[in-house]
Write an enzyme that holds these catalytic residues in place. Structure first.
Site, PDB file in Angstrom:
ATOM      1  N   TYR A 200     -17.765  16.750 -15.269  1.00 38.94           N
ATOM      2  CA  TYR A 200     -18.091  15.334 -15.364  1.00 38.94           C
ATOM      3  C   TYR A 200     -19.043  14.956 -14.226  1.00 38.94           C
ATOM      4  O   TYR A 200     -18.863  15.385 -13.082  1.00 38.94           O
ATOM      5  CB  TYR A 200     -16.796  14.520 -15.307  1.00 38.94           C
ATOM      6  CG  TYR A 200     -16.974  13.064 -14.997  1.00 38.94           C
ATOM      7  CD1 TYR A 200     -17.823  12.254 -15.758  1.00 38.94           C
ATOM      8  CD2 TYR A 200     -16.297  12.473 -13.931  1.00 38.94           C
ATOM      9  CE1 TYR A 200     -17.997  10.912 -15.455  1.00 38.94           C
ATOM     10  CE2 TYR A 200     -16.456  11.136 -13.623  1.00 38.94           C
ATOM     11  CZ  TYR A 200     -17.309  10.355 -14.394  1.00 38.94           C
ATOM     12  OH  TYR A 200     -17.476   9.038 -14.086  1.00 38.94           O
TER      13      TYR A 200
ATOM     14  N   ASP B 239      -8.124  18.796 -14.483  1.00 40.16           N
ATOM     15  CA  ASP B 239      -8.389  17.438 -14.939  1.00 40.16           C
ATOM     16  C   ASP B 239      -8.000  17.388 -16.414  1.00 40.16           C
ATOM     17  O   ASP B 239      -8.667  17.976 -17.263  1.00 40.16           O
ATOM     18  CB  ASP B 239      -9.868  17.107 -14.751  1.00 40.16           C
ATOM     19  CG  ASP B 239     -10.220  15.680 -15.147  1.00 40.16           C
ATOM     20  OD1 ASP B 239      -9.460  15.054 -15.926  1.00 40.16           O
ATOM     21  OD2 ASP B 239     -11.267  15.176 -14.707  1.00 40.16           O
TER      22      ASP B 239
ATOM     23  N   LYS C 239      -8.687   6.113 -19.174  1.00 43.02           N
ATOM     24  CA  LYS C 239      -9.022   6.644 -20.480  1.00 43.02           C
ATOM     25  C   LYS C 239      -7.810   6.602 -21.423  1.00 43.02           C
ATOM     26  O   LYS C 239      -7.311   5.536 -21.734  1.00 43.02           O
ATOM     27  CB  LYS C 239      -9.597   8.050 -20.321  1.00 43.02           C
ATOM     28  CG  LYS C 239     -10.665   8.170 -19.239  1.00 43.02           C
ATOM     29  CD  LYS C 239     -11.837   7.204 -19.398  1.00 43.02           C
ATOM     30  CE  LYS C 239     -13.046   7.516 -18.530  1.00 43.02           C
ATOM     31  NZ  LYS C 239     -12.837   7.470 -17.071  1.00 43.02           N
TER      32      LYS C 239
ATOM     33  N   ARG D 219       0.837  -1.189   0.000  1.00 46.14           N
ATOM     34  CA  ARG D 219       0.000   0.000   0.000  1.00 46.14           C
ATOM     35  C   ARG D 219       0.876   1.244   0.000  1.00 46.14           C
ATOM     36  O   ARG D 219       0.586   2.244  -0.662  1.00 46.14           O
ATOM     37  CB  ARG D 219      -0.939   0.024   1.206  1.00 46.14           C
ATOM     38  CG  ARG D 219      -1.675   1.351   1.363  1.00 46.14           C
ATOM     39  CD  ARG D 219      -2.781   1.328   2.417  1.00 46.14           C
ATOM     40  NE  ARG D 219      -2.409   0.623   3.611  1.00 46.14           N
ATOM     41  CZ  ARG D 219      -1.622   1.111   4.589  1.00 46.14           C
ATOM     42  NH1 ARG D 219      -1.081   2.306   4.463  1.00 46.14           N
ATOM     43  NH2 ARG D 219      -1.373   0.396   5.662  1.00 46.14           N
TER      44      ARG D 219
END
Length: 382
Positions: free
Chosen positions: A104, A176, A201, A51
């Site tokens: 978004y 973004d 994406k 982690r």
């Protein structure tokens, strides 16, 4: 990898030197949760628990920082995990954020349904209007959050102007950069403080992995993000990091093809009788065309358009395509079509951010352009 190298060279090599033991040119997938220590506190390479750090993820994070022109990169389990961590790391309850009035849907939901319960305040403003953004500032504004191009209306924010406005008011600018990708746009070089991505994406590029990223060029910002990255724990797993790295290697080549195809399709749609409006920054009629030309290398692979015959016609068209796949998400090698109002942006229905009901969004892939044009032509009924 030296920052003087070109984009594609860094995308292929940054953080990905051949394995010193075997000479493997592709970073291994370190599928491990923990690491042997050479005595108490004696860490090999700084790794103790995956982690907190994993070599495959480190390779991706090094590459992300390089291609965005930043000092530190952080890889997350999803784009929204990246966004949430930025908010928790850099803001506190009571702080105010300006967000796009066409953000978004998932980002809006994060602010409106999650962060607001934590005490964060937000105002939605048209990010194309600098005066409107300035009028939305208040004494508690600590962040301006923008997408450019926006999802799904493809509006363009002037990153340099918004960065100056933010800094004049003791706030930071978060961009973004998902729609543009680092190949087409470099927000940090334009004055932004933080860049976020859904690496699902264009960076991953093959519709086979979910992930997110944050890149900064300031250690003062990097420290709290690194702390929350580990403390909140929404980190990218080693196989996801490996897939994303694999995608980044071909980002430049793919983006050029996405842009080639999108430019041809935008011109076709702009001349079609069934199309009322085309939203593509590469068209000279787009209100953000000049700003996009100033800050983007090319105009991207995303197109939205409004169907002249209304919502039901738009929905029906989405069901008639054969090469374009009806589906959410974007940025993969395959072309996708969707109806934002009923799909990706259903979460903003009834709000100030509700999208037009006749809007269709295309993620233009890298197939043969003639096939894509023929498919849209038959789906539009001509």
């Amino acid at each position: 990898m030296h920052e003087a190298h070109g984009f594609s060279t860094r995308a292929i090599h940054a953080g990905q030197e051949p394995d010193p033991l075997t000479g493997a040119v592709v970073p291994p997938i370190y599928a491990t949760s923990t690491y042997k220590q050479d005595g108490v506190g004696g860490l090999r390479g700084g790794y103790e628990y995956s982690r907190s750090g994993n070599p495959t993820r480190t390779a991706l994070e090094t590459c992300l920082a390089s291609i965005e022109g930043g000092a530190r990169g952080f890889a997350f389990a999803s784009g929204l995990a990246a966004e949430d961590t930025v908010l928790r790391a850099l803001l506190k309850p009571g702080d105010h954020v300006i967000i796009p009035n066409d953000a978004y849907g998932g980002t809006f939901r994060l602010f409106d349904k999650v962060a607001a319960r934590w005490g964060l305040r937000y105002t939605a403003a048209p990010i194309t209007d600098l005066d409107a953004v300035a009028q939305s500032l208040d004494q508690g504004t600590r962040m301006i959050w923008v997408e450019t191009p926006t999802n799904p209306l493809l509006n363009i924010a002037d990153i340099a102007e918004l960065a100056a406005l933010a800094h004049q008011n003791d706030a930071i600018l978060v961009v973004d950069n998902t729609f543009a990708s680092p190949y087409l746009q470099q927000p940090l070089a334009l004055g932004a403080d933080v860049v976020v991505h859904s690496t699902t994406k264009y960076l991953g590029g093959h519709s086979d992995v979910v992930g997110g990223a944050v890149v900064v060029d300031d250690e003062v910002l990097a420290e709290p993000i690194a702390f929350h990255h580990n403390s909140m724990g929404a980190v990218a797993g080693p196989f996801d990091a490996w897939l994303t790295l694999r995608g980044i290697k071909t980002l430049a080549a793919r983006m050029d093809r996405h842009c080639d195809n999108a430019e041809a399709i935008a011109e076709f749609l702009a001349g079609h009788d069934a199309v009322a409006e085309v939203r593509y920054p590469g068209l000279s009629t787009h209100p953000g065309h000049d700003v996009a030309g100033k800050q983007m290398k090319r105009y991207g692979g995303m197109i939205s358009f409004r169907h002249k015959h209304g919502e039901e016609a738009a929905v029906e068209m989405c069901s008639r395509t054969e090469v374009f796949t009806l589906g959410e998400s974007l940025g993969g090698v395959e072309s996708l079509i969707e109806h934002p109002g009923r799909m990706t942006h259903a979460s903003v229905a009834g709000s100030a951010l509700e999208v037009p009901s006749d809007l269709v969004r295309l993620s233009v892939g890298i197939e043969d352009p003639g096939d894509l044009l023929a498919d849209l032509r038959q789906a539009l009924g001509s």
